[in-house]
Design an enzyme around this catalytic site. Sequence first.
Site, PDB file in Angstrom:
ATOM      1  N   ARG A  13       0.849  -1.206   0.000  1.00 39.94           N
ATOM      2  CA  ARG A  13       0.000   0.000   0.000  1.00 39.94           C
ATOM      3  C   ARG A  13       0.887   1.260   0.000  1.00 39.94           C
ATOM      4  O   ARG A  13       0.990   1.947  -0.998  1.00 39.94           O
ATOM      5  CB  ARG A  13      -0.940  -0.027   1.223  1.00 39.94           C
ATOM      6  N   ASP A  14       1.562   1.523   1.120  1.00 40.94           N
ATOM      7  CA  ASP A  14       2.345   2.759   1.227  1.00 40.94           C
ATOM      8  C   ASP A  14       3.449   2.788   0.168  1.00 40.94           C
ATOM      9  O   ASP A  14       3.787   3.842  -0.373  1.00 40.94           O
ATOM     10  CB  ASP A  14       2.972   2.839   2.636  1.00 40.94           C
ATOM     11  N   HIS A 207       5.130   3.843  12.885  1.00 36.88           N
ATOM     12  CA  HIS A 207       5.256   3.766  11.419  1.00 36.88           C
ATOM     13  C   HIS A 207       6.252   4.860  11.017  1.00 36.88           C
ATOM     14  O   HIS A 207       5.932   6.045  11.109  1.00 36.88           O
ATOM     15  CB  HIS A 207       3.852   4.000  10.844  1.00 36.88           C
ATOM     16  N   HIS A 209       9.226   6.600   8.385  1.00 37.85           N
ATOM     17  CA  HIS A 209       9.840   6.720   7.062  1.00 37.85           C
ATOM     18  C   HIS A 209      11.315   7.047   7.249  1.00 37.85           C
ATOM     19  O   HIS A 209      11.710   7.586   8.294  1.00 37.85           O
ATOM     20  CB  HIS A 209       9.124   7.795   6.237  1.00 37.85           C
ATOM     21  N   CYS A 240       4.532   9.301   0.422  1.00 30.56           N
ATOM     22  CA  CYS A 240       3.138   9.726   0.368  1.00 30.56           C
ATOM     23  C   CYS A 240       3.007  10.729  -0.757  1.00 30.56           C
ATOM     24  O   CYS A 240       3.706  11.735  -0.780  1.00 30.56           O
ATOM     25  CB  CYS A 240       2.710  10.356   1.695  1.00 30.56           C
ATOM     26  N   ASN A 249       9.385   4.107   3.345  1.00 28.34           N
ATOM     27  CA  ASN A 249       9.255   3.644   4.735  1.00 28.34           C
ATOM     28  C   ASN A 249      10.568   3.006   5.154  1.00 28.34           C
ATOM     29  O   ASN A 249      11.347   2.550   4.326  1.00 28.34           O
ATOM     30  CB  ASN A 249       8.191   2.553   4.822  1.00 28.34           C
TER      31      ASN A 249
HETATM   32  N1  COA Z   1     -12.986   5.169  -2.696  1.00 26.65           N
HETATM   33  C1  COA Z   1     -13.289   5.406  -3.991  1.00 26.65           C
HETATM   34  N2  COA Z   1     -13.940   6.490  -4.414  1.00 26.65           N
HETATM   35  C2  COA Z   1     -14.313   7.386  -3.479  1.00 26.65           C
HETATM   36  C3  COA Z   1     -14.046   7.206  -2.121  1.00 26.65           C
HETATM   37  C4  COA Z   1     -13.346   6.041  -1.733  1.00 26.65           C
HETATM   38  N3  COA Z   1     -13.025   5.802  -0.475  1.00 26.65           N
HETATM   39  N4  COA Z   1     -14.520   8.243  -1.432  1.00 26.65           N
HETATM   40  C5  COA Z   1     -15.095   9.079  -2.329  1.00 26.65           C
HETATM   41  N5  COA Z   1     -14.967   8.554  -3.572  1.00 26.65           N
HETATM   42  C6  COA Z   1     -15.430   9.110  -4.834  1.00 26.65           C
HETATM   43  C7  COA Z   1     -16.792   9.753  -4.750  1.00 26.65           C
HETATM   44  O1  COA Z   1     -17.790   8.800  -4.944  1.00 26.65           O
HETATM   45  C8  COA Z   1     -16.715  10.735  -5.891  1.00 26.65           C
HETATM   46  O2  COA Z   1     -16.867  10.063  -7.112  1.00 26.65           O
HETATM   47  P1  COA Z   1     -17.606  10.732  -8.375  1.00 26.65           P
HETATM   48  O3  COA Z   1     -16.856  11.997  -8.654  1.00 26.65           O
HETATM   49  O4  COA Z   1     -17.459   9.704  -9.444  1.00 26.65           O
HETATM   50  O5  COA Z   1     -18.991  10.970  -7.906  1.00 26.65           O
HETATM   51  C9  COA Z   1     -15.273  11.215  -5.860  1.00 26.65           C
HETATM   52  O6  COA Z   1     -14.550  10.176  -5.193  1.00 26.65           O
HETATM   53  C10 COA Z   1     -15.117  12.509  -5.136  1.00 26.65           C
HETATM   54  O7  COA Z   1     -15.757  12.427  -3.874  1.00 26.65           O
HETATM   55  P2  COA Z   1     -15.572  13.537  -2.754  1.00 26.65           P
HETATM   56  O8  COA Z   1     -16.313  13.119  -1.532  1.00 26.65           O
HETATM   57  O9  COA Z   1     -15.875  14.900  -3.332  1.00 26.65           O
HETATM   58  O10 COA Z   1     -14.080  13.359  -2.439  1.00 26.65           O
HETATM   59  P3  COA Z   1     -12.801  14.262  -2.734  1.00 26.65           P
HETATM   60  O11 COA Z   1     -12.659  14.569  -4.165  1.00 26.65           O
HETATM   61  O12 COA Z   1     -12.819  15.354  -1.747  1.00 26.65           O
HETATM   62  O13 COA Z   1     -11.691  13.174  -2.361  1.00 26.65           O
HETATM   63  C11 COA Z   1     -11.028  11.244  -1.087  1.00 26.65           C
HETATM   64  C12 COA Z   1     -11.647  12.600  -1.067  1.00 26.65           C
HETATM   65  C13 COA Z   1     -10.827  10.807   0.351  1.00 26.65           C
HETATM   66  C14 COA Z   1     -11.949  10.290  -1.810  1.00 26.65           C
HETATM   67  C15 COA Z   1      -9.699  11.276  -1.872  1.00 26.65           C
HETATM   68  O14 COA Z   1      -8.969  12.414  -1.495  1.00 26.65           O
HETATM   69  C16 COA Z   1      -8.868  10.053  -1.601  1.00 26.65           C
HETATM   70  O15 COA Z   1      -9.217   8.943  -1.963  1.00 26.65           O
HETATM   71  N6  COA Z   1      -7.720  10.241  -0.988  1.00 26.65           N
HETATM   72  C17 COA Z   1      -6.848   9.145  -0.650  1.00 26.65           C
HETATM   73  C18 COA Z   1      -5.615   9.683  -0.072  1.00 26.65           C
HETATM   74  C19 COA Z   1      -4.619   8.611   0.180  1.00 26.65           C
HETATM   75  O16 COA Z   1      -4.791   7.439  -0.084  1.00 26.65           O
HETATM   76  N7  COA Z   1      -3.499   9.038   0.725  1.00 26.65           N
HETATM   77  C20 COA Z   1      -2.432   8.199   1.007  1.00 26.65           C
HETATM   78  C21 COA Z   1      -2.629   7.342   2.191  1.00 26.65           C
HETATM   79  S1  COA Z   1      -2.583   8.159   3.748  1.00 26.65           S
HETATM   80 ZN    ZN Z   2       3.675   6.020   5.543  1.00 25.53          ZN
END
Ligand code: COA
Ligand code: ZN
Length: 305
Positions: A13-14, A207, A209, A240, A249
């Site tokens: 994942r990370d 955790h 890095h 990240c 990491n």
């Molecule tokens: N998995 C998949 N899709 C997701 C989701 C999830 N957990 N949560 C929201 N979505 C989708 C929504 O359905 C929406 O889809 P659409 O545009 O097709 O309708 C779209 O994402 C945007 O939703 P919104 O609530 O406006 O979210 P956002 O654009 O503000 O994004 C996250 C928020 C959390 C979804 C996004 O920033 C994200 O996935 N971040 C992950 C960060 C990450 O993994 N970081 C590293 C690890 S710490």
């Molecule tokens: Zn990390």
Amino acid sequence: MSNQVVITDVGPRDGLQNQKKILSISERAELIYALGRSGIPGIEVGSFVSPRAVPAMAGTDKLVDDLNKTKSFQTPIVALVPNLKGYHMAREAGMRHVVMVVYGSDAMAKKNVAMSKAEAEKNIEEIMAEAARDGIDVTATVAVAFECPFEGKIEPVITERIVERLIDMGAANVVLADTIGAAHPRQVGDLTTNLVQKHGFDILGCHFHDTRGLGVANVYAALQAGIRRFDSSIAGLGGCPFAPGASGNVATEDVVLLCEQMGFATGIDISELLIASERAARLTETDAQGRSTVWLRDNHKKLDL
Ligand code: COA
Ligand code: ZN
């Protein structure tokens, strides 16, 4: 205090979320099976996040389904969820243990999941309430628990309060993440000593890095304070995408070597771990970043571990 150290490899994942090369589902599974053969106690296999935000994690539901159908693969797995939607997707996919992230700073919460720090905490509270009904465990990770790339040092009292709240909410484990690899051993030793005194060692984890080369030193400081759960990443893959300057990491190879040489038991077979490390490097087309990896490849058989 226990002699057993429980390592979760977060490379799938990370590690993979930050590679130039995006792996297919079967390549991700190949790496996970190789890790499983080393006897590692846990693997973070992916995340249920927006594929637009993190393309490398698309298809984690399919991956989890494949892993769950493979009888020979029995390693406990966790997957990261950023919000309630991700939790529901993870539950549908058959996950029994998820990792949800909260934040030491508002700026990091905004950058990572477009929420405030308080909103992320509200989210995890809702997730934990559902997870309790579903019989699913939740590990809570506090990102930027020591320092934030946008807001600077996080006061220990802020992290301490978050940890307390997460434990009260019913977290199975609470993990302190040094997301950008900025912490140093004295800071880690002070914070983890306080937290172990307050909450006991078993619920806590760290955790790290290795951005500034202090990853293993920080593991050592946490071990001395009584921490026995660590996240690390095979071949030191990682970073990240939303935290400038975050590099890999701390490598699982380095953590295993440190622990085993100091007389802790990890339950990990180093020969198999090195096979997984070579596989990680080959699949991602990168060099292994572990500080001990090259030495271990040639010399691990000489070690009496
Ligand atoms: N998995 C998949 N899709 C997701 C989701 C999830 N957990 N949560 C929201 N979505 C989708 C929504 O359905 C929406 O889809 P659409 O545009 O097709 O309708 C779209 O994402 C945007 O939703 P919104 O609530 O406006 O979210 P956002 O654009 O503000 O994004 C996250 C928020 C959390 C979804 C996004 O920033 C994200 O996935 N971040 C992950 C960060 C990450 O993994 N970081 C590293 C690890 S710490
Ligand atoms: Zn990390």
